[in-house]
Design a protein around this motif. Structure first.
Motif, PDB file in Angstrom:
ATOM      1  N   LEU A 102       0.821  -1.207   0.000  1.00 47.05           N
ATOM      2  CA  LEU A 102       0.000   0.000   0.000  1.00 47.05           C
ATOM      3  C   LEU A 102       0.854   1.256   0.000  1.00 47.05           C
ATOM      4  CD1 LEU A 102      -2.634  -1.101   2.659  1.00 47.05           C
ATOM      5  CD2 LEU A 102      -2.990  -0.920   0.199  1.00 47.05           C
ATOM      6  N   THR A 103       0.400   2.243  -0.759  1.00 46.66           N
ATOM      7  CA  THR A 103       0.940   3.590  -0.684  1.00 46.66           C
ATOM      8  C   THR A 103      -0.133   4.460  -0.053  1.00 46.66           C
ATOM      9  OG1 THR A 103       2.278   3.279  -2.677  1.00 46.66           O
ATOM     10  CG2 THR A 103       1.841   5.547  -1.984  1.00 46.66           C
ATOM     11  N   PHE A 104       0.213   5.124   1.042  1.00 50.59           N
ATOM     12  CA  PHE A 104      -0.764   5.875   1.822  1.00 50.59           C
ATOM     13  C   PHE A 104      -0.714   7.368   1.526  1.00 50.59           C
ATOM     14  CE2 PHE A 104      -2.648   2.971   4.857  1.00 50.59           C
ATOM     15  CZ  PHE A 104      -1.789   1.885   4.806  1.00 50.59           C
ATOM     16  N   GLY A 105      -1.873   7.998   1.672  1.00 51.67           N
ATOM     17  CA  GLY A 105      -1.922   9.452   1.701  1.00 51.67           C
ATOM     18  C   GLY A 105      -1.462   9.955   3.057  1.00 51.67           C
ATOM     19  N   SER A 106      -1.424  11.263   3.189  1.00 49.84           N
ATOM     20  CA  SER A 106      -0.887  11.882   4.401  1.00 49.84           C
ATOM     21  C   SER A 106      -1.861  11.854   5.568  1.00 49.84           C
ATOM     22  CB  SER A 106      -0.489  13.329   4.112  1.00 49.84           C
ATOM     23  OG  SER A 106      -1.590  14.032   3.562  1.00 49.84           O
ATOM     24  N   GLY A 107      -3.102  11.483   5.305  1.00 47.58           N
ATOM     25  CA  GLY A 107      -4.067  11.360   6.382  1.00 47.58           C
ATOM     26  C   GLY A 107      -4.893  12.617   6.600  1.00 47.58           C
ATOM     27  N   THR A 108      -6.118  12.413   7.079  1.00 46.28           N
ATOM     28  CA  THR A 108      -7.007  13.516   7.453  1.00 46.28           C
ATOM     29  C   THR A 108      -7.561  13.240   8.831  1.00 46.28           C
ATOM     30  OG1 THR A 108      -7.672  13.962   5.168  1.00 46.28           O
ATOM     31  CG2 THR A 108      -9.127  14.766   6.910  1.00 46.28           C
TER      32      THR A 108
ATOM     33  N   MET B  31       1.514 -12.645   2.459  1.00 43.75           N
ATOM     34  CA  MET B  31       2.467 -11.555   2.511  1.00 43.75           C
ATOM     35  C   MET B  31       2.427 -10.895   3.884  1.00 43.75           C
ATOM     36  SD  MET B  31       3.584 -11.559  -0.648  1.00 43.75           S
ATOM     37  CE  MET B  31       4.370  -9.989  -0.909  1.00 43.75           C
ATOM     38  N   MET B  32       3.579 -10.470   4.351  1.00 38.33           N
ATOM     39  CA  MET B  32       3.672  -9.662   5.563  1.00 38.33           C
ATOM     40  C   MET B  32       4.527  -8.437   5.256  1.00 38.33           C
ATOM     41  SD  MET B  32       4.064 -12.528   8.579  1.00 38.33           S
ATOM     42  CE  MET B  32       3.774 -11.358   9.918  1.00 38.33           C
ATOM     43  N   PHE B  33       4.126  -7.313   5.827  1.00 36.57           N
ATOM     44  CA  PHE B  33       4.798  -6.045   5.562  1.00 36.57           C
ATOM     45  C   PHE B  33       5.108  -5.336   6.875  1.00 36.57           C
ATOM     46  CE2 PHE B  33       3.654  -6.077   1.065  1.00 36.57           C
ATOM     47  CZ  PHE B  33       2.447  -6.763   1.030  1.00 36.57           C
ATOM     48  N   TRP B  34       6.115  -4.473   6.821  1.00 33.99           N
ATOM     49  CA  TRP B  34       6.433  -3.601   7.947  1.00 33.99           C
ATOM     50  C   TRP B  34       6.369  -2.146   7.474  1.00 33.99           C
ATOM     51  CZ3 TRP B  34       6.763  -5.020  12.893  1.00 33.99           C
ATOM     52  CH2 TRP B  34       6.972  -6.378  13.186  1.00 33.99           C
ATOM     53  N   TYR B  35       5.654  -1.326   8.262  1.00 34.02           N
ATOM     54  CA  TYR B  35       5.505   0.095   7.964  1.00 34.02           C
ATOM     55  C   TYR B  35       6.019   0.914   9.141  1.00 34.02           C
ATOM     56  CZ  TYR B  35       2.204  -1.089   4.182  1.00 34.02           C
ATOM     57  OH  TYR B  35       1.609  -1.586   3.033  1.00 34.02           O
ATOM     58  N   ARG B  36       6.407   2.136   8.840  1.00 36.52           N
ATOM     59  CA  ARG B  36       6.789   3.082   9.868  1.00 36.52           C
ATOM     60  C   ARG B  36       5.862   4.289   9.793  1.00 36.52           C
ATOM     61  NH1 ARG B  36      12.727   5.657   9.722  1.00 36.52           N
ATOM     62  NH2 ARG B  36      11.831   6.839   7.975  1.00 36.52           N
ATOM     63  N   GLN B  37       5.435   4.752  10.955  1.00 36.90           N
ATOM     64  CA  GLN B  37       4.609   5.953  11.039  1.00 36.90           C
ATOM     65  C   GLN B  37       5.297   6.929  11.984  1.00 36.90           C
ATOM     66  OE1 GLN B  37       0.608   5.471  12.621  1.00 36.90           O
ATOM     67  NE2 GLN B  37      -0.139   7.245  11.494  1.00 36.90           N
ATOM     68  N   GLY B  40       2.937  12.186  13.821  1.00 38.89           N
ATOM     69  CA  GLY B  40       2.072  13.086  13.066  1.00 38.89           C
ATOM     70  C   GLY B  40       2.088  12.877  11.574  1.00 38.89           C
ATOM     71  N   GLN B  41       2.638  11.764  11.117  1.00 38.41           N
ATOM     72  CA  GLN B  41       2.755  11.552   9.678  1.00 38.41           C
ATOM     73  C   GLN B  41       2.035  10.288   9.232  1.00 38.41           C
ATOM     74  OE1 GLN B  41       6.575  12.208   7.912  1.00 38.41           O
ATOM     75  NE2 GLN B  41       7.248  13.585   9.548  1.00 38.41           N
ATOM     76  N   SER B  42       2.099  10.051   7.937  1.00 43.79           N
ATOM     77  CA  SER B  42       1.447   8.884   7.368  1.00 43.79           C
ATOM     78  C   SER B  42       2.355   7.656   7.479  1.00 43.79           C
ATOM     79  CB  SER B  42       1.100   9.155   5.914  1.00 43.79           C
ATOM     80  OG  SER B  42       0.339   8.103   5.380  1.00 43.79           O
ATOM     81  N   LEU B  43       1.904   6.576   6.899  1.00 42.25           N
ATOM     82  CA  LEU B  43       2.659   5.324   6.951  1.00 42.25           C
ATOM     83  C   LEU B  43       3.563   5.206   5.735  1.00 42.25           C
ATOM     84  CD1 LEU B  43      -0.218   4.773   8.437  1.00 42.25           C
ATOM     85  CD2 LEU B  43       0.548   2.396   8.349  1.00 42.25           C
ATOM     86  N   PRO B  85      17.414   9.045  17.962  1.00 44.75           N
ATOM     87  CA  PRO B  85      16.104   9.663  18.209  1.00 44.75           C
ATOM     88  C   PRO B  85      15.225   9.751  16.967  1.00 44.75           C
ATOM     89  CG  PRO B  85      17.791  10.845  19.413  1.00 44.75           C
ATOM     90  CD  PRO B  85      18.513   9.832  18.553  1.00 44.75           C
ATOM     91  N   GLU B  86      15.854   9.810  15.790  1.00 44.99           N
ATOM     92  CA  GLU B  86      15.072   9.880  14.545  1.00 44.99           C
ATOM     93  C   GLU B  86      14.289   8.602  14.269  1.00 44.99           C
ATOM     94  OE1 GLU B  86      17.781  12.867  14.981  1.00 44.99           O
ATOM     95  OE2 GLU B  86      18.380  10.765  14.734  1.00 44.99           O
ATOM     96  N   ASP B  87      14.636   7.536  14.948  1.00 47.04           N
ATOM     97  CA  ASP B  87      13.912   6.270  14.788  1.00 47.04           C
ATOM     98  C   ASP B  87      12.650   6.213  15.643  1.00 47.04           C
ATOM     99  OD1 ASP B  87      17.115   4.658  14.681  1.00 47.04           O
ATOM    100  OD2 ASP B  87      15.791   5.123  12.978  1.00 47.04           O
ATOM    101  N   SER B  88      12.422   7.224  16.445  1.00 46.93           N
ATOM    102  CA  SER B  88      11.201   7.267  17.263  1.00 46.93           C
ATOM    103  C   SER B  88       9.994   7.324  16.341  1.00 46.93           C
ATOM    104  CB  SER B  88      11.223   8.485  18.184  1.00 46.93           C
ATOM    105  OG  SER B  88      12.291   8.399  19.102  1.00 46.93           O
ATOM    106  N   SER B  89       9.180   6.289  16.388  1.00 45.93           N
ATOM    107  CA  SER B  89       8.052   6.139  15.460  1.00 45.93           C
ATOM    108  C   SER B  89       7.138   5.054  15.994  1.00 45.93           C
ATOM    109  CB  SER B  89       8.527   5.699  14.064  1.00 45.93           C
ATOM    110  OG  SER B  89       9.318   6.659  13.426  1.00 45.93           O
ATOM    111  N   ILE B  90       6.034   4.892  15.292  1.00 43.16           N
ATOM    112  CA  ILE B  90       5.218   3.696  15.477  1.00 43.16           C
ATOM    113  C   ILE B  90       5.557   2.748  14.335  1.00 43.16           C
ATOM    114  CG2 ILE B  90       2.881   2.760  15.599  1.00 43.16           C
ATOM    115  CD1 ILE B  90       1.959   5.534  16.540  1.00 43.16           C
TER     116      ILE B  90
END
Lengths: 114, 115
Positions: A102-108, B31-37, B40-43, B85-90
């Protein structure tokens, strides 16, 4: 390459009002489109998806979205907002082949005022 | 739908250390994936965890920094190495069930703070 643009990082509506969250996509191949919701401190929950067939798709919690190829849009709507709808909403696109990541948008972020 | 759990749910780590995040799915998935958020940003997709072979990393992410394992069809780990510290994320794990499936299901995420 694929991309998603969500117009409006914050949307505020009154309880009972129409919810409209905008999503436009860019894709070189037929897209598969999704809306996810993220409640505070939780993971993502799938609201609805468009793959093929009917362009108006209905999801959970009364949400629906319409795929408009001519406008490259997939806007999310709900006729009447509820306080529990307050959350972050993400539009996402994937290809129909391969890994389908998936490619995500920035969110709302949706706020619902009483 | 698949139910995905992650451990730990959150952690506070010191700079220079490593943390391994576990992702468990309640059924076999393709399939399994890993995302970073980031805050205040998107995935952003980090990588695809491939069963029995090396993970497929996205641009900007490398194996030395984010080694991934996937020993079977229900389990994967992501290690965040030599943290700053830049790795601080979900960090979120997701899975897609079948080869014909389009839906991805997400775990609750691991909230990492690096001090």
């Amino acid at each position: 390459a694929q991309s998603v643009t969500q117009l409006g990082s914050h949307v505020s509506v009154s309880e009972g009002a129409l919810v409209l969250l905008r999503c436009n996509y860019s894709s070189s191949v037929p897209p598969y489109l999704f809306w996810y919701v993220q409640y505070p401190n939780q993971g993502l929950q799938l609201l609805l998806k468009y793959t093929t067939g009917a362009t108006l798709v209905k999801g959970i919690n009364g949400f629906e979205a319409e795929f408009k190829k001519s406008e490259t849009s997939f806007h999310l709507t709900k006729p009447s907002a509820h306080m529990s709808d307050a959350a972050e909403y993400f539009c996402a696109v994937s290809k129909d082949t391969g890994r389908r990541a998936l490619t995500f948008g920035s969110g709302t972020r949706l706020q619902v005022q009483p | 739908s698949a139910v995905i759990s992650q451990k730990p749910s959150r952690d506070i780590c010191q700079r220079g250390t490593s943390l391994t995040i576990q992702c468990q799915v309640d059924s076999q998935v393709t399939m399994m994936f890993w995302y970073r958020q980031q805050p205040g940003q998107s995935l952003t997709l980090i990588a695809t965890a491939n069963q029995g072979s090396e993970a497929t990393y996205e641009s900007g992410f490398v194996i030395d920094k984010f080694p991934i394992s996937r020993p079977n069809l229900t389990f994967s780990t992501l290690t965040v190495s030599n943290m700053s510290p830049e790795d601080s994320s979900i960090y979120l794990c997701s899975a897609r069930q079948g080869s014909l499936s389009y839906e991805q299901y997400f775990g609750p995420g691991t909230r990492l703070t690096v001090t």
